[in-house]
Each structure stands twice: as C-alpha cells, then as structure tokens.
Design a protein around this motif. Structure first.
Motif, mmCIF file in Angstrom:
data_model
loop_
_atom_site.group_PDB
_atom_site.id
_atom_site.type_symbol
_atom_site.label_atom_id
_atom_site.label_comp_id
_atom_site.label_asym_id
_atom_site.label_seq_id
_atom_site.Cartn_x
_atom_site.Cartn_y
_atom_site.Cartn_z
ATOM 1 N N VAL A 1 -12.441 1.713 -3.216
ATOM 2 C CA VAL A 1 -13.751 2.217 -3.640
ATOM 3 C C VAL A 1 -14.430 2.834 -2.423
ATOM 4 C CG1 VAL A 1 -15.996 1.601 -4.599
ATOM 5 C CG2 VAL A 1 -13.921 0.458 -5.437
ATOM 6 N N GLY A 2 -14.730 4.100 -2.528
ATOM 7 C CA GLY A 2 -15.364 4.801 -1.409
ATOM 8 C C GLY A 2 -14.448 4.825 -0.201
ATOM 9 N N THR A 3 -15.015 4.478 0.955
ATOM 10 C CA THR A 3 -14.223 4.465 2.187
ATOM 11 C C THR A 3 -13.823 3.050 2.587
ATOM 12 O OG1 THR A 3 -16.259 4.425 3.485
ATOM 13 C CG2 THR A 3 -15.266 6.591 3.057
ATOM 14 N N ASP B 1 0.850 -1.187 0.000
ATOM 15 C CA ASP B 1 0.000 0.000 0.000
ATOM 16 C C ASP B 1 0.886 1.238 0.000
ATOM 17 O OD1 ASP B 1 0.870 0.432 2.587
ATOM 18 O OD2 ASP B 1 -1.095 0.271 3.504
ATOM 19 N N THR B 2 0.300 2.369 -0.266
ATOM 20 C CA THR B 2 1.081 3.596 -0.408
ATOM 21 C C THR B 2 1.089 4.433 0.860
ATOM 22 O OG1 THR B 2 -0.839 4.757 -1.295
ATOM 23 C CG2 THR B 2 0.651 3.718 -2.884
ATOM 24 N N SER B 3 0.560 3.881 1.945
ATOM 25 C CA SER B 3 0.554 4.653 3.186
ATOM 26 C C SER B 3 1.925 4.600 3.846
ATOM 27 C CB SER B 3 -0.493 4.107 4.153
ATOM 28 O OG SER B 3 -0.072 2.866 4.678
ATOM 29 N N LEU B 4 2.132 5.499 4.764
ATOM 30 C CA LEU B 4 3.375 5.503 5.539
ATOM 31 C C LEU B 4 3.163 4.855 6.900
ATOM 32 C CD1 LEU B 4 4.554 9.123 4.714
ATOM 33 C CD2 LEU B 4 5.267 6.986 3.638
ATOM 34 N N ASN B 5 1.987 4.325 7.113
ATOM 35 C CA ASN B 5 1.623 3.754 8.397
ATOM 36 C C ASN B 5 1.749 2.235 8.349
ATOM 37 O OD1 ASN B 5 0.546 3.245 10.915
ATOM 38 N ND2 ASN B 5 -1.249 4.561 10.619
ATOM 39 N N SER B 6 2.161 1.623 9.425
ATOM 40 C CA SER B 6 2.250 0.168 9.470
ATOM 41 C C SER B 6 0.908 -0.473 9.793
ATOM 42 C CB SER B 6 3.299 -0.261 10.492
ATOM 43 O OG SER B 6 2.930 0.206 11.777
ATOM 44 N N ILE B 7 -0.058 0.327 10.204
ATOM 45 C CA ILE B 7 -1.405 -0.164 10.519
ATOM 46 C C ILE B 7 -2.311 0.153 9.340
ATOM 47 C CG2 ILE B 7 -3.380 0.064 12.070
ATOM 48 C CD1 ILE B 7 -1.343 0.985 14.209
ATOM 49 N N ILE B 8 -3.021 -0.863 8.865
ATOM 50 C CA ILE B 8 -3.936 -0.647 7.753
ATOM 51 C C ILE B 8 -5.197 0.003 8.292
ATOM 52 C CG2 ILE B 8 -5.275 -1.734 5.925
ATOM 53 C CD1 ILE B 8 -3.128 -3.910 5.833
ATOM 54 N N ALA B 9 -5.342 1.278 7.969
ATOM 55 C CA ALA B 9 -6.476 2.055 8.468
ATOM 56 C C ALA B 9 -6.719 3.211 7.503
ATOM 57 C CB ALA B 9 -6.173 2.588 9.864
ATOM 58 N N PRO B 10 -7.904 3.794 7.566
ATOM 59 C CA PRO B 10 -8.165 4.959 6.703
ATOM 60 C C PRO B 10 -7.227 6.115 7.052
ATOM 61 C CG PRO B 10 -10.212 4.133 7.656
ATOM 62 C CD PRO B 10 -9.079 3.416 8.332
ATOM 63 N N ASP B 11 -6.918 6.902 6.044
ATOM 64 C CA ASP B 11 -6.116 8.103 6.230
ATOM 65 C C ASP B 11 -6.869 9.054 7.156
ATOM 66 O OD1 ASP B 11 -5.592 11.074 5.182
ATOM 67 O OD2 ASP B 11 -3.796 9.861 4.857
ATOM 68 N N SER B 12 -6.171 9.654 8.095
ATOM 69 C CA SER B 12 -6.827 10.521 9.074
ATOM 70 C C SER B 12 -7.372 11.809 8.465
ATOM 71 C CB SER B 12 -5.851 10.852 10.205
ATOM 72 O OG SER B 12 -4.740 11.548 9.685
ATOM 73 N N ILE B 13 -6.865 12.223 7.327
ATOM 74 C CA ILE B 13 -7.323 13.457 6.692
ATOM 75 C C ILE B 13 -8.435 13.184 5.682
ATOM 76 C CG2 ILE B 13 -6.640 15.397 5.222
ATOM 77 C CD1 ILE B 13 -3.847 15.144 6.530
ATOM 78 N N THR B 14 -8.217 12.221 4.808
ATOM 79 C CA THR B 14 -9.195 11.978 3.734
ATOM 80 C C THR B 14 -10.275 10.986 4.132
ATOM 81 O OG1 THR B 14 -7.909 10.164 2.775
ATOM 82 C CG2 THR B 14 -7.427 12.406 1.984
ATOM 83 N N GLY B 15 -9.987 10.130 5.113
ATOM 84 C CA GLY B 15 -10.959 9.123 5.516
ATOM 85 C C GLY B 15 -11.015 7.924 4.598
ATOM 86 N N THR B 16 -10.103 7.850 3.625
ATOM 87 C CA THR B 16 -10.081 6.704 2.703
ATOM 88 C C THR B 16 -8.829 5.876 2.937
ATOM 89 O OG1 THR B 16 -8.937 7.966 0.987
ATOM 90 C CG2 THR B 16 -11.345 7.969 0.925
ATOM 91 N N TYR B 17 -8.905 4.638 2.504
ATOM 92 C CA TYR B 17 -7.741 3.764 2.580
ATOM 93 C C TYR B 17 -6.776 4.098 1.447
ATOM 94 C CZ TYR B 17 -9.927 0.789 6.088
ATOM 95 O OH TYR B 17 -10.477 0.311 7.240
ATOM 96 N N SER B 18 -5.529 3.717 1.628
ATOM 97 C CA SER B 18 -4.502 3.975 0.614
ATOM 98 C C SER B 18 -4.652 3.020 -0.566
ATOM 99 C CB SER B 18 -3.106 3.785 1.207
ATOM 100 O OG SER B 18 -2.871 4.742 2.191
ATOM 101 N N PRO B 19 -4.281 3.485 -1.750
ATOM 102 C CA PRO B 19 -4.232 2.581 -2.907
ATOM 103 C C PRO B 19 -3.148 1.527 -2.696
ATOM 104 C CG PRO B 19 -4.119 4.872 -3.592
ATOM 105 C CD PRO B 19 -3.966 4.854 -2.108
#
Length: 165
Positions: free
Chosen positions: A80-82, A34-52
């Motif tokens: 897709v969505g949140t 995934d493209t997040s910088l977080n080790s926990i799979i969770a929605p982005d705190s700003i956008t509320g969506t998961y990372s691609p």
C-alpha cells in the motif's frame, strides 16, 4: 485450514518462506516470496514502491502408470503506497483453497476426458490389437509414390519359413 494467529502469515514458514501442511488429505507445499530480484528488501529504485508478495500453494497426487493430478493456487499481496507489504494471515489460507479448487477442477476434467475415451462404450482407444487405431477405408490413399518408405525389393519366388528369406 486453521490460521495460526501467532504467525504473521498465518502459518509457520522457514527462513526461505516455505511451509508444508496437510489439508483435505493432501500434503501441500506453500511458498511465500516477494517478486523482486534483489536479496535486500527495499523499495524499487525506479518506482519507489516495495515488491508485491506471492503466496503459492501446490500439491501433486500420483497414481498407477504415471498418472498424476496437480492443484495449484496463488495469491498476491500488494503493498500500500510506498510502505512494505503487511503480512496477511488469510493469504496462505486463500492460496490453499485455490489449490484445492484447482485440483477438483482438474479431477473433473480428467474424468470427462476418460469418459470420452472409455473403451467399454465402443470408443476407439487407438490400439490396433483391440480393434482401434488405423482403419483401411479403401480410398486408395495409401499409394506408394516412390519417395521413401519401404526400401525392400521383391525378387519373387517362395520364402523359407524358417528364416523368412
């Protein structure tokens, strides 16, 4: 590439999202991340969506004298969505196909480059020993301006052939 329908991403991946497979005679390295910088799979705190999720496939073939060709392909699966990204069993297959296409394009580009510099067709290979490289055009552009370069001084007379002095 054959898709393993028992695997969420169509191929068995290890705990770090890596897989190695053979396709068209090449050993291809695949990475699913995934493209997040977080080790926990969770929605982005700003956008509320998961990372691609990015799926990359890459390989390198090497030859004599350090010659090498690469093939790289990447596919991005968007959420897709949140909801989190749903694994796509064809994503690895598409990334591998893109890497093979990239390799073929690079091979064709190198063939064209080599043809442009073919020495047997009278091309200049840049080697002064084979007739290529610098050519004295007789324009006088090589005038010493005294701003650097040769620091030797000529004293006149003959030199000793044994020592060059």
């Amino acid at each position: 590439m054959d898709i393993d329908t028992s695997q969420p991403w169509g191929v068995a991946i290890d705990y770090a999202g890596r897989a190695t497979l053979t396709e068209a005679g090449h050993t291809i390295h695949v990475n699913v991340s995934d493209t997040s910088l977080n080790s926990i799979i969770a929605p982005d705190s700003i956008t509320g969506t998961y990372s691609p999720v990015n799926i990359t496939a890459q390989f390198t073939e090497t030859g004599d004298n350090g010659a090498l060709l690469r093939g790289t392909g990447r596919v991005t699966v968007m959420p897709v969505g949140t909801a989190p990204v749903v694994p796509d069993q064809t994503a690895v297959q598409r990334a591998v196909a893109a890497a093979l296409a990239d390799f073929r394009a690079n091979r064709a580009a190198y063939v064209a480059l080599c043809a442009a510099w073919a020495t047997d067709e009278g091309g200049d290979d840049g080697d002064p020993d084979t007739g290529g490289g610098e050519t004295d055009t007789g324009t006088g552009d090589e005038t010493d301006t005294g701003t650097g370069g040769d620091t030797s001084t000529e004293t006149g007379g003959e030199t000793d052939p044994g020592t060059g002095l």
